[in-house]
Write a protein that holds these residues in place. Structure first.
Motif, PDB file in Angstrom:
ATOM      1  N   SER A  23       1.316 -31.012 -47.902  1.00  0.00           N
ATOM      2  CA  SER A  23       1.541 -30.393 -49.206  1.00  0.00           C
ATOM      3  C   SER A  23       1.228 -31.315 -50.372  1.00  0.00           C
ATOM      4  CB  SER A  23       2.990 -29.915 -49.318  1.00  0.00           C
ATOM      5  OG  SER A  23       3.843 -31.041 -49.372  1.00  0.00           O
ATOM      6  N   GLY A  24       0.780 -32.504 -50.130  1.00  0.00           N
ATOM      7  CA  GLY A  24       0.555 -33.484 -51.187  1.00  0.00           C
ATOM      8  C   GLY A  24      -0.528 -33.107 -52.177  1.00  0.00           C
ATOM      9  N   TYR A  25      -1.234 -32.042 -51.951  1.00  0.00           N
ATOM     10  CA  TYR A  25      -2.344 -31.671 -52.812  1.00  0.00           C
ATOM     11  C   TYR A  25      -2.039 -30.496 -53.731  1.00  0.00           C
ATOM     12  CZ  TYR A  25      -4.540 -34.795 -49.581  1.00  0.00           C
ATOM     13  OH  TYR A  25      -4.829 -35.904 -48.829  1.00  0.00           O
ATOM     14  N   HIS A  26      -0.769 -30.123 -53.835  1.00  0.00           N
ATOM     15  CA  HIS A  26      -0.404 -29.028 -54.720  1.00  0.00           C
ATOM     16  C   HIS A  26      -0.707 -29.377 -56.167  1.00  0.00           C
ATOM     17  CE1 HIS A  26       1.407 -26.242 -51.953  1.00  0.00           C
ATOM     18  NE2 HIS A  26       2.038 -27.242 -51.375  1.00  0.00           N
ATOM     19  N   LYS A  27      -1.152 -28.392 -56.921  1.00  0.00           N
ATOM     20  CA  LYS A  27      -1.462 -28.602 -58.336  1.00  0.00           C
ATOM     21  C   LYS A  27      -0.212 -28.568 -59.202  1.00  0.00           C
ATOM     22  CE  LYS A  27      -6.067 -26.742 -57.843  1.00  0.00           C
ATOM     23  NZ  LYS A  27      -7.009 -25.699 -58.185  1.00  0.00           N
ATOM     24  N   ASP A  28       0.843 -27.937 -58.727  1.00  0.00           N
ATOM     25  CA  ASP A  28       2.075 -27.819 -59.494  1.00  0.00           C
ATOM     26  C   ASP A  28       2.779 -29.175 -59.567  1.00  0.00           C
ATOM     27  OD1 ASP A  28       5.245 -27.317 -59.282  1.00  0.00           O
ATOM     28  OD2 ASP A  28       4.312 -25.778 -60.538  1.00  0.00           O
ATOM     29  N   HIS A  29       2.941 -29.699 -60.779  1.00  0.00           N
ATOM     30  CA  HIS A  29       3.521 -31.027 -60.990  1.00  0.00           C
ATOM     31  C   HIS A  29       4.947 -31.112 -60.455  1.00  0.00           C
ATOM     32  CE1 HIS A  29       4.634 -34.801 -62.830  1.00  0.00           C
ATOM     33  NE2 HIS A  29       5.658 -34.193 -63.418  1.00  0.00           N
ATOM     34  N   THR A  30       5.773 -30.104 -60.729  1.00  0.00           N
ATOM     35  CA  THR A  30       7.175 -30.139 -60.305  1.00  0.00           C
ATOM     36  C   THR A  30       7.279 -30.132 -58.789  1.00  0.00           C
ATOM     37  OG1 THR A  30       7.792 -28.960 -62.324  1.00  0.00           O
ATOM     38  CG2 THR A  30       9.430 -29.057 -60.581  1.00  0.00           C
ATOM     39  N   LEU A  31       6.485 -29.307 -58.126  1.00  0.00           N
ATOM     40  CA  LEU A  31       6.514 -29.267 -56.670  1.00  0.00           C
ATOM     41  C   LEU A  31       6.021 -30.587 -56.087  1.00  0.00           C
ATOM     42  CD1 LEU A  31       7.014 -27.957 -54.005  1.00  0.00           C
ATOM     43  CD2 LEU A  31       4.815 -26.797 -54.190  1.00  0.00           C
ATOM     44  N   ARG A  32       4.951 -31.129 -56.643  1.00  0.00           N
ATOM     45  CA  ARG A  32       4.422 -32.406 -56.163  1.00  0.00           C
ATOM     46  C   ARG A  32       5.497 -33.493 -56.291  1.00  0.00           C
ATOM     47  NH1 ARG A  32      -0.139 -32.111 -58.627  1.00  0.00           N
ATOM     48  NH2 ARG A  32       0.448 -33.286 -60.459  1.00  0.00           N
ATOM     49  N   LYS A  33       6.213 -33.482 -57.417  1.00  0.00           N
ATOM     50  CA  LYS A  33       7.286 -34.454 -57.638  1.00  0.00           C
ATOM     51  C   LYS A  33       8.429 -34.234 -56.640  1.00  0.00           C
ATOM     52  CE  LYS A  33      10.217 -36.411 -61.223  1.00  0.00           C
ATOM     53  NZ  LYS A  33      10.610 -36.375 -62.619  1.00  0.00           N
ATOM     54  N   SER A  34       8.767 -32.970 -56.357  1.00  0.00           N
ATOM     55  CA  SER A  34       9.826 -32.666 -55.394  1.00  0.00           C
ATOM     56  C   SER A  34       9.464 -33.161 -54.000  1.00  0.00           C
ATOM     57  CB  SER A  34      10.082 -31.155 -55.337  1.00  0.00           C
ATOM     58  OG  SER A  34      10.684 -30.707 -56.513  1.00  0.00           O
ATOM     59  N   VAL A  35       8.229 -32.921 -53.590  1.00  0.00           N
ATOM     60  CA  VAL A  35       7.775 -33.367 -52.276  1.00  0.00           C
ATOM     61  C   VAL A  35       7.821 -34.895 -52.199  1.00  0.00           C
ATOM     62  CG1 VAL A  35       5.744 -33.511 -50.762  1.00  0.00           C
ATOM     63  CG2 VAL A  35       6.415 -31.317 -51.767  1.00  0.00           C
ATOM     64  N   LYS A  36       7.375 -35.555 -53.247  1.00  0.00           N
ATOM     65  CA  LYS A  36       7.383 -37.019 -53.272  1.00  0.00           C
ATOM     66  C   LYS A  36       8.820 -37.549 -53.201  1.00  0.00           C
ATOM     67  CE  LYS A  36       5.683 -40.958 -55.874  1.00  0.00           C
ATOM     68  NZ  LYS A  36       4.978 -41.421 -57.067  1.00  0.00           N
ATOM     69  N   THR A  37       9.739 -36.928 -53.926  1.00  0.00           N
ATOM     70  CA  THR A  37      11.134 -37.353 -53.900  1.00  0.00           C
ATOM     71  C   THR A  37      11.732 -37.155 -52.515  1.00  0.00           C
ATOM     72  OG1 THR A  37      11.394 -36.833 -56.251  1.00  0.00           O
ATOM     73  CG2 THR A  37      13.412 -37.023 -54.956  1.00  0.00           C
ATOM     74  N   LEU A  38      11.482 -36.001 -51.902  1.00  0.00           N
ATOM     75  CA  LEU A  38      12.002 -35.744 -50.560  1.00  0.00           C
ATOM     76  C   LEU A  38      11.419 -36.732 -49.553  1.00  0.00           C
ATOM     77  CD1 LEU A  38      13.723 -34.213 -48.563  1.00  0.00           C
ATOM     78  CD2 LEU A  38      11.924 -32.474 -48.431  1.00  0.00           C
ATOM     79  N   LEU A  39      10.134 -37.014 -49.644  1.00  0.00           N
ATOM     80  CA  LEU A  39       9.533 -38.000 -48.739  1.00  0.00           C
ATOM     81  C   LEU A  39      10.229 -39.348 -48.873  1.00  0.00           C
ATOM     82  CD1 LEU A  39       5.712 -37.201 -48.904  1.00  0.00           C
ATOM     83  CD2 LEU A  39       7.148 -37.218 -46.858  1.00  0.00           C
ATOM     84  N   GLY A  40      10.555 -39.748 -50.101  1.00  0.00           N
ATOM     85  CA  GLY A  40      11.282 -40.999 -50.321  1.00  0.00           C
ATOM     86  C   GLY A  40      12.666 -40.963 -49.693  1.00  0.00           C
ATOM     87  N   GLU A  41      13.352 -39.824 -49.815  1.00  0.00           N
ATOM     88  CA  GLU A  41      14.679 -39.689 -49.210  1.00  0.00           C
ATOM     89  C   GLU A  41      14.604 -39.701 -47.689  1.00  0.00           C
ATOM     90  OE1 GLU A  41      16.453 -36.185 -50.912  1.00  0.00           O
ATOM     91  OE2 GLU A  41      17.263 -37.329 -52.590  1.00  0.00           O
ATOM     92  N   LEU A  42      13.517 -39.190 -47.129  1.00  0.00           N
ATOM     93  CA  LEU A  42      13.364 -39.177 -45.673  1.00  0.00           C
ATOM     94  C   LEU A  42      13.251 -40.587 -45.100  1.00  0.00           C
ATOM     95  CD1 LEU A  42      10.968 -36.152 -45.064  1.00  0.00           C
ATOM     96  CD2 LEU A  42      13.431 -36.284 -44.601  1.00  0.00           C
ATOM     97  N   ASP A  43      12.769 -41.534 -45.916  1.00  0.00           N
ATOM     98  CA  ASP A  43      12.652 -42.916 -45.452  1.00  0.00           C
ATOM     99  C   ASP A  43      13.999 -43.510 -45.063  1.00  0.00           C
ATOM    100  OD1 ASP A  43       9.906 -42.936 -45.757  1.00  0.00           O
ATOM    101  OD2 ASP A  43       9.967 -43.884 -47.735  1.00  0.00           O
ATOM    102  N   SER A  44      15.075 -43.074 -45.731  1.00  0.00           N
ATOM    103  CA  SER A  44      16.403 -43.610 -45.421  1.00  0.00           C
ATOM    104  C   SER A  44      17.295 -42.587 -44.721  1.00  0.00           C
ATOM    105  CB  SER A  44      17.083 -44.099 -46.699  1.00  0.00           C
ATOM    106  OG  SER A  44      17.278 -43.015 -47.589  1.00  0.00           O
ATOM    107  N   ALA A  45      16.709 -41.451 -44.331  1.00  0.00           N
ATOM    108  CA  ALA A  45      17.494 -40.398 -43.679  1.00  0.00           C
ATOM    109  C   ALA A  45      17.972 -40.847 -42.305  1.00  0.00           C
ATOM    110  CB  ALA A  45      16.662 -39.126 -43.535  1.00  0.00           C
TER     111      ALA A  45
END
Length: 139
Positions: A23-45
């Motif tokens: 999903s990293g290629y979505h044009k929607d800025h908010t969704l792209r930011k949400s995916v990036k934030t969740l990926l960061g949280e998954l690192d310490s999950a």
């Protein structure tokens, strides 16, 4: 945070990482930011076996009731993108709301960025349907 970190069942973790990477290629800025934030949280999950997953943690096919600091209530089931149906309260993991709540538990409060701006959400209730995801599911 009730359990210290996000809690994710290991098969769902594998599937979630696949979706997040695709999903990293979505044009929607908010969704792209949400995916990036969740990926960061998954690192310490904390990654758990299915049998060890607490029943009050949001995962695929959980039904959750969320309350915002602004006063609105929303009840929905968290689903894969292919099962998304907003009219029937089935919210995809690839939406800002879906990404915001995955792995959090009943009673947790989250601050997340949405198209309408930053919101503070509290997870009021989590219900499990025993329809959890298999990592071999087709994307």
């Amino acid at each position: 945070m009730k359990y210290g970190n996000l809690l994710i069942e290991k098969r769902e973790y594998v599937l979630l990482k696949r979706y997040m990477n695709l999903s990293g290629y979505h044009k929607d800025h908010t969704l792209r930011k949400s995916v990036k934030t969740l990926l960061g949280e998954l690192d310490s999950a904390q990654i758990c076996d299915d049998a060890d997953m607490p029943k009050d943690v949001i995962r695929f096919n959980s039904t959750s009731t969320i309350v915002s600091k602004n006063g609105w209530h929303k009840k929905f089931r968290l689903v894969l993108p292919t099962a998304s149906d907003v009219k029937n309260d089935k919210i995809s993991i690839l939406t800002p709301m879906g990404a915001a709540v995955m792995g959090y538990a009943e009673g947790d409060t989250i601050t997340w960025e949405f198209p309408s701006g930053e919101q503070q959400l509290t997870i009021e209730k989590v219900e499990q349907e025993n329809l959890h995801i298999n990592a071999n599911m087709v994307l």
